[in-house]
Each structure stands twice: as C-alpha cells, then as structure tokens.
Write an enzyme that holds these catalytic residues in place. Structure first.
Site, PDB file in Angstrom:
ATOM      1  N   ARG A   1       0.916  -1.351  -0.259  1.00  0.00           N
ATOM      2  CA  ARG A   1       0.216   0.114  -0.028  1.00  0.00           C
ATOM      3  C   ARG A   1       1.016   1.489  -0.268  1.00  0.00           C
ATOM      4  O   ARG A   1       0.659   2.378   0.577  1.00  0.00           O
ATOM      5  CB  ARG A   1      -0.591   0.037   1.144  1.00  0.00           C
ATOM      6  CG  ARG A   1      -1.870  -1.418   1.200  1.00  0.00           C
ATOM      7  CD  ARG A   1      -3.031  -1.223   0.383  1.00  0.00           C
ATOM      8  NE  ARG A   1      -3.524  -2.642   0.798  1.00  0.00           N
ATOM      9  CZ  ARG A   1      -3.670  -3.584   0.521  1.00  0.00           C
ATOM     10  NH1 ARG A   1      -2.835  -4.281  -0.756  1.00  0.00           N
ATOM     11  NH2 ARG A   1      -4.388  -4.362   0.747  1.00  0.00           N
TER      12      ARG A   1
ATOM     13  N   SER B   1     -11.105   0.316   3.164  1.00  0.00           N
ATOM     14  CA  SER B   1     -10.611  -0.150   4.408  1.00  0.00           C
ATOM     15  C   SER B   1      -9.601   1.406   5.270  1.00  0.00           C
ATOM     16  O   SER B   1      -9.233   1.457   3.979  1.00  0.00           O
ATOM     17  CB  SER B   1      -8.855  -1.249   4.607  1.00  0.00           C
ATOM     18  OG  SER B   1      -9.646  -2.518   3.397  1.00  0.00           O
TER      19      SER B   1
ATOM     20  N   GLU C   1      -4.962   4.387   6.131  1.00  0.00           N
ATOM     21  CA  GLU C   1      -4.711   4.743   4.958  1.00  0.00           C
ATOM     22  C   GLU C   1      -5.305   5.240   4.201  1.00  0.00           C
ATOM     23  O   GLU C   1      -4.297   5.709   2.630  1.00  0.00           O
ATOM     24  CB  GLU C   1      -4.989   2.979   4.352  1.00  0.00           C
ATOM     25  CG  GLU C   1      -5.035   2.480   2.918  1.00  0.00           C
ATOM     26  CD  GLU C   1      -5.253   1.086   2.713  1.00  0.00           C
ATOM     27  OE1 GLU C   1      -5.145   0.466   3.430  1.00  0.00           O
ATOM     28  OE2 GLU C   1      -6.218   1.136   1.426  1.00  0.00           O
TER      29      GLU C   1
HETATM   30  P1  FAD Z   1      -8.150   9.179  -4.909  1.00  0.00           P
HETATM   31  O1  FAD Z   1      -9.687   8.473  -3.703  1.00  0.00           O
HETATM   32  O2  FAD Z   1      -9.322  10.803  -5.193  1.00  0.00           O
HETATM   33  O3  FAD Z   1      -7.295   9.600  -4.153  1.00  0.00           O
HETATM   34  C1  FAD Z   1      -6.231   9.053  -3.457  1.00  0.00           C
HETATM   35  C2  FAD Z   1      -4.995   9.322  -3.965  1.00  0.00           C
HETATM   36  O4  FAD Z   1      -4.994   9.609  -4.996  1.00  0.00           O
HETATM   37  C3  FAD Z   1      -4.864  10.653  -3.431  1.00  0.00           C
HETATM   38  O5  FAD Z   1      -3.847  11.117  -2.679  1.00  0.00           O
HETATM   39  C4  FAD Z   1      -4.546  11.779  -4.302  1.00  0.00           C
HETATM   40  O6  FAD Z   1      -4.230  12.649  -4.439  1.00  0.00           O
HETATM   41  C5  FAD Z   1      -4.172  11.026  -5.637  1.00  0.00           C
HETATM   42  N1  FAD Z   1      -4.173  11.061  -6.612  1.00  0.00           N
HETATM   43  C6  FAD Z   1      -5.840  10.591  -7.414  1.00  0.00           C
HETATM   44  N2  FAD Z   1      -5.624  10.383  -8.921  1.00  0.00           N
HETATM   45  C7  FAD Z   1      -3.762  10.804  -8.634  1.00  0.00           C
HETATM   46  C8  FAD Z   1      -3.292  11.185 -10.178  1.00  0.00           C
HETATM   47  N3  FAD Z   1      -3.827  10.940 -11.372  1.00  0.00           N
HETATM   48  N4  FAD Z   1      -1.841  11.534 -10.161  1.00  0.00           N
HETATM   49  C9  FAD Z   1      -1.520  11.654  -8.583  1.00  0.00           C
HETATM   50  N5  FAD Z   1      -2.013  10.862  -7.895  1.00  0.00           N
HETATM   51  C10 FAD Z   1      -3.561  11.446  -7.368  1.00  0.00           C
HETATM   52  N6  FAD Z   1      -8.306  -0.395  -2.108  1.00  0.00           N
HETATM   53  C11 FAD Z   1      -7.201  -1.061  -2.910  1.00  0.00           C
HETATM   54  O7  FAD Z   1      -5.670  -1.394  -2.216  1.00  0.00           O
HETATM   55  N7  FAD Z   1      -7.492  -2.326  -2.876  1.00  0.00           N
HETATM   56  C12 FAD Z   1      -9.274  -2.398  -2.338  1.00  0.00           C
HETATM   57  O8  FAD Z   1      -9.178  -3.668  -2.421  1.00  0.00           O
HETATM   58  C13 FAD Z   1     -10.139  -1.499  -1.957  1.00  0.00           C
HETATM   59  N8  FAD Z   1     -11.007  -1.576  -2.024  1.00  0.00           N
HETATM   60  C14 FAD Z   1     -12.783  -0.141  -2.078  1.00  0.00           C
HETATM   61  C15 FAD Z   1     -13.315  -0.960  -1.428  1.00  0.00           C
HETATM   62  C16 FAD Z   1     -14.225   0.315  -0.614  1.00  0.00           C
HETATM   63  C17 FAD Z   1     -14.968   0.670  -0.844  1.00  0.00           C
HETATM   64  C18 FAD Z   1     -13.462   1.676  -1.167  1.00  0.00           C
HETATM   65  C19 FAD Z   1     -14.483   2.688  -0.780  1.00  0.00           C
HETATM   66  C20 FAD Z   1     -12.423   1.893  -1.263  1.00  0.00           C
HETATM   67  C21 FAD Z   1     -11.811   0.784  -2.158  1.00  0.00           C
HETATM   68  N9  FAD Z   1     -10.233   1.179  -1.746  1.00  0.00           N
HETATM   69  C22 FAD Z   1      -9.132  -0.058  -1.436  1.00  0.00           C
HETATM   70  C23 FAD Z   1      -9.729   2.301  -1.739  1.00  0.00           C
HETATM   71  C24 FAD Z   1      -9.321   3.225  -3.335  1.00  0.00           C
HETATM   72  O9  FAD Z   1     -10.253   2.475  -3.408  1.00  0.00           O
HETATM   73  C25 FAD Z   1      -8.159   3.272  -3.564  1.00  0.00           C
HETATM   74  O10 FAD Z   1      -7.800   3.882  -3.100  1.00  0.00           O
HETATM   75  C26 FAD Z   1      -8.240   4.162  -5.405  1.00  0.00           C
HETATM   76  O11 FAD Z   1      -6.969   3.070  -6.253  1.00  0.00           O
HETATM   77  C27 FAD Z   1      -8.715   5.115  -4.851  1.00  0.00           C
HETATM   78  O12 FAD Z   1      -8.850   5.658  -5.947  1.00  0.00           O
HETATM   79  P2  FAD Z   1      -9.153   7.287  -6.125  1.00  0.00           P
HETATM   80  O13 FAD Z   1      -9.366   7.105  -7.529  1.00  0.00           O
HETATM   81  O14 FAD Z   1     -10.942   7.630  -6.555  1.00  0.00           O
HETATM   82  O15 FAD Z   1      -8.747   8.220  -5.882  1.00  0.00           O
HETATM   83  P1  NAP Z   2     -10.352 -11.194   4.750  1.00  0.00           P
HETATM   84  O1  NAP Z   2     -10.445 -12.276   2.735  1.00  0.00           O
HETATM   85  O2  NAP Z   2     -11.582 -11.033   5.607  1.00  0.00           O
HETATM   86  O3  NAP Z   2      -9.071 -10.866   5.337  1.00  0.00           O
HETATM   87  C1  NAP Z   2      -8.420 -10.184   6.450  1.00  0.00           C
HETATM   88  C2  NAP Z   2      -7.461  -9.144   6.194  1.00  0.00           C
HETATM   89  O4  NAP Z   2      -6.462 -11.099   6.343  1.00  0.00           O
HETATM   90  C3  NAP Z   2      -6.967  -9.605   4.886  1.00  0.00           C
HETATM   91  O5  NAP Z   2      -6.603  -7.187   5.065  1.00  0.00           O
HETATM   92  C4  NAP Z   2      -5.645  -9.837   4.065  1.00  0.00           C
HETATM   93  O6  NAP Z   2      -4.548  -8.916   3.787  1.00  0.00           O
HETATM   94  C5  NAP Z   2      -5.323 -10.960   4.912  1.00  0.00           C
HETATM   95  N1  NAP Z   2      -5.578 -11.987   4.145  1.00  0.00           N
HETATM   96  C6  NAP Z   2      -6.118 -12.864   4.121  1.00  0.00           C
HETATM   97  N2  NAP Z   2      -6.301 -14.055   3.284  1.00  0.00           N
HETATM   98  C7  NAP Z   2      -4.551 -13.961   3.685  1.00  0.00           C
HETATM   99  C8  NAP Z   2      -3.648 -14.539   2.674  1.00  0.00           C
HETATM  100  N3  NAP Z   2      -4.026 -16.063   1.691  1.00  0.00           N
HETATM  101  N4  NAP Z   2      -2.496 -14.650   2.338  1.00  0.00           N
HETATM  102  C9  NAP Z   2      -1.992 -13.509   3.363  1.00  0.00           C
HETATM  103  N5  NAP Z   2      -3.133 -12.114   3.664  1.00  0.00           N
HETATM  104  C10 NAP Z   2      -4.142 -12.791   3.821  1.00  0.00           C
HETATM  105  O7  NAP Z   2     -10.134  -9.435   4.254  1.00  0.00           O
HETATM  106  P2  NAP Z   2     -11.795  -8.626   3.394  1.00  0.00           P
HETATM  107  O8  NAP Z   2     -11.745  -7.213   3.972  1.00  0.00           O
HETATM  108  O9  NAP Z   2     -12.504  -9.533   2.735  1.00  0.00           O
HETATM  109  O10 NAP Z   2     -11.117  -7.918   2.169  1.00  0.00           O
HETATM  110  C11 NAP Z   2     -10.559  -9.328   1.090  1.00  0.00           C
HETATM  111  C12 NAP Z   2      -9.563  -8.277  -0.194  1.00  0.00           C
HETATM  112  O11 NAP Z   2      -9.474  -6.772  -0.303  1.00  0.00           O
HETATM  113  C13 NAP Z   2      -8.069  -8.922   0.948  1.00  0.00           C
HETATM  114  O12 NAP Z   2      -7.467  -8.104   0.195  1.00  0.00           O
HETATM  115  C14 NAP Z   2      -8.720  -6.402   1.046  1.00  0.00           C
HETATM  116  O13 NAP Z   2      -6.476  -6.223   1.355  1.00  0.00           O
HETATM  117  C15 NAP Z   2      -9.137  -6.295  -0.108  1.00  0.00           C
HETATM  118  N6  NAP Z   2      -9.559  -4.900   0.629  1.00  0.00           N
HETATM  119  C16 NAP Z   2      -9.430  -3.553   0.936  1.00  0.00           C
HETATM  120  C17 NAP Z   2      -9.578  -2.380   0.275  1.00  0.00           C
HETATM  121  C18 NAP Z   2      -9.114  -1.259   0.877  1.00  0.00           C
HETATM  122  O14 NAP Z   2      -9.929  -0.035   0.745  1.00  0.00           O
HETATM  123  N7  NAP Z   2      -7.693  -1.190   0.625  1.00  0.00           N
HETATM  124  C19 NAP Z   2     -11.147  -2.589   1.335  1.00  0.00           C
HETATM  125  C20 NAP Z   2     -11.535  -3.951   0.916  1.00  0.00           C
HETATM  126  C21 NAP Z   2     -10.958  -4.616   0.475  1.00  0.00           C
HETATM  127  P3  NAP Z   2      -4.632  -8.110   2.988  1.00  0.00           P
HETATM  128  O15 NAP Z   2      -5.268  -6.882   3.408  1.00  0.00           O
HETATM  129  O16 NAP Z   2      -3.100  -7.948   2.550  1.00  0.00           O
HETATM  130  O17 NAP Z   2      -5.248  -8.905   1.077  1.00  0.00           O
END
Ligand code: FAD
Ligand code: NAP
Length: 337
Positions: free
Chosen positions: A163, A237, A333
């Site tokens: 991340r 998250s 995050e």
């Molecule tokens: P924004 O929220 O608009 O911006 C995020 C950051 O990126 C800010 O710092 C912004 O300044 C910068 N930014 C945006 N666009 C640019 C650009 N073109 N150039 C330079 N900087 C820029 N994240 C995960 O990693 N894994 C997931 O599974 C995941 N699941 C999610 C589920 C839900 C329901 C939600 C709401 C969010 C989730 N996220 C997840 C978080 C999010 O979707 C990601 O971080 C995504 O990449 C953000 O994209 P955005 O376009 O909305 O960026």
């Molecule tokens: P989950 O499957 O309930 O698992 C809980 C946590 O355990 C996750 O955060 C994941 O880490 C870790 N995990 C699960 N299985 C794993 C494996 N086999 N090896 C290593 N790590 C493991 O999680 P969840 O909330 O439903 O999310 C599912 C996936 O979507 C995850 O990968 C999560 O990161 C992603 N997600 C991200 C966001 C966001 O905003 N960043 C939001 C929703 C979902 P990791 O998070 O490192 O994968």
C-alpha cells in the site's frame, strides 16, 4: 477548455463528506494540465489531486485548487506474448479490469470492483485477494507539477511496497499521473488461494475457473461484504494491516491465540487490522453519524450527515483502543485533508 468554480466535493468523495473546494478543475485531456501549469494554476498552495475520491477523508474546506482527473481512453499493443494496456488516468479502474477480463487478458481479475481511477492505483499500489498493482504494472506517465515536464516512470522507479509507492514517499505532491500501462497475459495463471475465493468457487461448483469466473466471484464477495458507497459513505479499509516483527507477532499469538496473522517476508508478519478492531468491540458500532461496518470493522462508515472531523475522531478512538489492548499502532490508509 479550463473551467474553474467553487464546488461542493460531496459527490466527489465516496465518504460523502460535504466540504467546499474553492476551485475545481476538471481535466479531460493532458494538454489542459500543461496549460494549467503554464498559467501558474498548479502553484496553488493547497493543490489537491482527486481521482474518484474513494480514498479521501475531507475534514475541512479546500482553500485552493482541486484537480479532478477525468481524462479517458484505453489502447493496447502486443509485445511478443504479452499485451500492454494503456489507460488514461481518469478511466475507472474497474472499467479497465472489465476491458481486460472481456478480452481474456489475465492478471487483474483479482482486483475487480476496486473503486476509483487507474491514475490513483499506483499511489498506494492497490491490492486485493493476493494481487497488487505492481504485479501487472508496466509503466506510467506523469506531469511534474513544478515544471510541466512529462516523465515516464518504470516499475522500479515507482518503488512499490505494501500500500505504498514513491508518490506517497519522497515524490509526494510532486507529480500528477496522466496515464498508466499494465502488462497482461493471454495464458491465465489464476490466483484462487486467498480470502474467500476458493470457498465461493466451490459453492458454484466451478473446478476449472476462467478469468471471468474469478472476476465474478471476487465481485460477488466484495458486494456481499463491503458497504456500497452510493448508499453508505465509506473509503474501504480505513487502516492498513500493521506489519510487525515476527517475534512480536509470536508474542501476541501466545497472548491471543486466535489473532489473524500472515507471514510478510523479511522476518515480519502482517496482522489483520479488522480482527484487532473487532476484538476491541468496534464491529458494527454506531457513534453519532459514523461507525464501523457490520461485516468488516476495518471499514469506517458515514451513516448520513457525518463530518470528516467526526470520522477522524472515531478513527483516533479506534487507534487508541487497539494500542492499549494489543500494543500495536494502526496507521490510516485513507488520505486526510
Ligand atoms: P482518490 O481517492 O481520489 O485519491 C487517492 C490518492 O491518490 C490521493 O492522494 C490523490 O491525491 C491521489 N491521486 C488520485 N489520482 C491521482 C493522479 N492521477 N495523479 C496523482 N495522484 C493522484 N484499495 C485497495 O488497495 N484495495 C481494495 O480492495 C480497495 N477496496 C475498496 C473498497 C471500497 C468500497 C472503497 C470505497 C475503497 C477501496 N479501496 C481499496 C481504496 C481506493 O479505492 C483506492 O485507494 C483507489 O486507488 C483510490 O482511487 P481514486 O481514484 O478514488 O483516488
Ligand atoms: P479477508 O478476506 O477477511 O482477510 C482479512 C485480512 O487478512 C485481509 O486484510 C488480508 O490482507 C489478509 N489475508 C486474507 N487471506 C490471506 C492470505 N491467504 N495471505 C495473506 N493475507 C491474507 O479481507 P476482506 O476485508 O474481505 O478483504 C478482501 C481483500 O480485499 C483483501 O485483500 C483486502 O486488502 C481487499 N480490500 C481492500 C480494501 C481497501 O480499502 N484497501 C477494502 C476492501 C477490501 P490484505 O489486505 O493484505 O490482502
């Protein structure tokens, strides 16, 4: 053409927080960014770059310029056995994923349904279900805010981590990403051993899944577990999973045998932040207009009318209680303004 006007950001962030931006500039072509740079607009002291707003928590009005990346376009080229897909920064990430899935290009199916734009994907090296952007990343193009110069970044130059990327570190606030290229394969190497994917495949009696099967299964799990931002504001998250020294993880395991942890390499373990928060009694808790999601305590939500400050205060209370119970520091995050 450049259009600038004061605007509410409520519909531009998935938390649905109502703050004002003094100026908003919608970018539909890279030339507009270059023009804005030449006109000195990017010198705004509070320049804020927005994609889909799915990783922001706004706690105050933005007294400055918000650049919203909305440039579109997807092209592809073949390089030997691999396909390079290049998308403009404002393309929705999941639209790019579906473009690849429909064409049978493997690599991004586990990242289905992540909200936001492809331009933001490299910022935190988005990840889900065992795959991170870095696994399919080829290169990106970005404009230097200070000079307007366009620069290509290789994978190594992006310094991707868990991340993390160089754009959250030493180059924070210095570049706006204009396009991203992914490298994909037509011979699928599917990753099913993560989270609930295998369980869901079994339920569907799928023994030899296709790229499309994985995309559909991941999308289904996500829809059933996560709140839909169009009805309940959230930014996914809220905290990162803490990565701690394996010795500390072992000590915690002795005190809390059910603790959820995974090896993270280099003598470190990753703890599931959602589990730590749940154990502190926060899962599904409602605090004023905010709370944590009933199916995943890692997701903070806006139950309607919440201010960014309220959500921030809740996140601080959660950090404090996890620290007190487990001695582990949670890191946000979500981007804060
Ligand atoms: P924004 O929220 O608009 O911006 C995020 C950051 O990126 C800010 O710092 C912004 O300044 C910068 N930014 C945006 N666009 C640019 C650009 N073109 N150039 C330079 N900087 C820029 N994240 C995960 O990693 N894994 C997931 O599974 C995941 N699941 C999610 C589920 C839900 C329901 C939600 C709401 C969010 C989730 N996220 C997840 C978080 C999010 O979707 C990601 O971080 C995504 O990449 C953000 O994209 P955005 O376009 O909305 O960026
Ligand atoms: P989950 O499957 O309930 O698992 C809980 C946590 O355990 C996750 O955060 C994941 O880490 C870790 N995990 C699960 N299985 C794993 C494996 N086999 N090896 C290593 N790590 C493991 O999680 P969840 O909330 O439903 O999310 C599912 C996936 O979507 C995850 O990968 C999560 O990161 C992603 N997600 C991200 C966001 C966001 O905003 N960043 C939001 C929703 C979902 P990791 O998070 O490192 O994968």
């Amino acid at each position: 053409m450049i259009s600038i006007s004061p605007t509410s950001l409520k519909s531009f962030n998935t938390f649905g927080i109502d703050v004002q931006a003094e100026q908003l500039l919608n970018i539909t072509a890279v030339q507009q960014l270059q023009e804005a740079q030449q006109n000195g607009l990017l010198n705004s002291p509070n320049l804020l770059v927005l994609g889909g707003g799915s990783n922001w928590l706004f706690t105050k009005d933005v007294s400055g310029l918000v650049i919203r990346m909305a440039n579109k376009g997807i092209v592809e080229r073949k390089e030997e056995e691999q396909i390079i897909v290049t998308a403009q920064a404002g393309e929705r990430w999941n639209d790019v994923v579906q473009y690849c899935v429909n064409k049978g290009y493997a690599g991004v199916e586990n990242l289905s349904l992540i909200p936001g734009t492809i331009g933001a994907a490299p910022i935190q090296n988005i990840g889900a279900y065992g795959i991170e952007l870095k696994d399919v990343f080829h290169s990106l193009q970005a404009i230097a805010i200070a000079t307007g110069e366009l620069r290509i970044f290789s994978k190594e130059e992006c310094e991707f981590g868990y991340r993390e990327s160089v754009f959250k570190g030493s180059l924070k606030g210095q570049y706006i990403i204009t396009e991203v290229s992914l490298v994909l394969n037509t011979t699928a190497q599917l990753h099913t051993h993560y989270g609930a994917i295998e369980e869901e495949l079994k339920k569907r009696n799928i023994e030899k899944p296709t790229i499309k099967d994985i995309s559909e299964v991941v999308s289904h799990i996500r829809v059933s577990k996560l709140p839909d931002p169009s009805t309940i504001g959230n930014a996914g998250s809220f905290f990162k999973n803490p990565v701690v020294d394996a010795v500390i993880a072992q000590e915690l395991k002795q005190r809390f045998p059910d603790i959820v942890s995974y090896p993270a390499g280099q003598g470190r373990d990753k703890l599931a932040a959602g589990w730590l928060i749940e154990q502190c009694g926060w899962k599904g808790k409602i605090v004023g207009n905010t709370g944590t999601w009933k199916n995943q305590a890692l997701v903070l939500v806006n139950h309607g009318g919440a201010t960014g400050k309220e959500v921030f205060e809740l996140s601080t209370a959660i950090i404090d209680s996890v620290k007190e119970r487990f001695g582990v520091s949670l890191e946000r995050e979500v981007n804060l303004f």
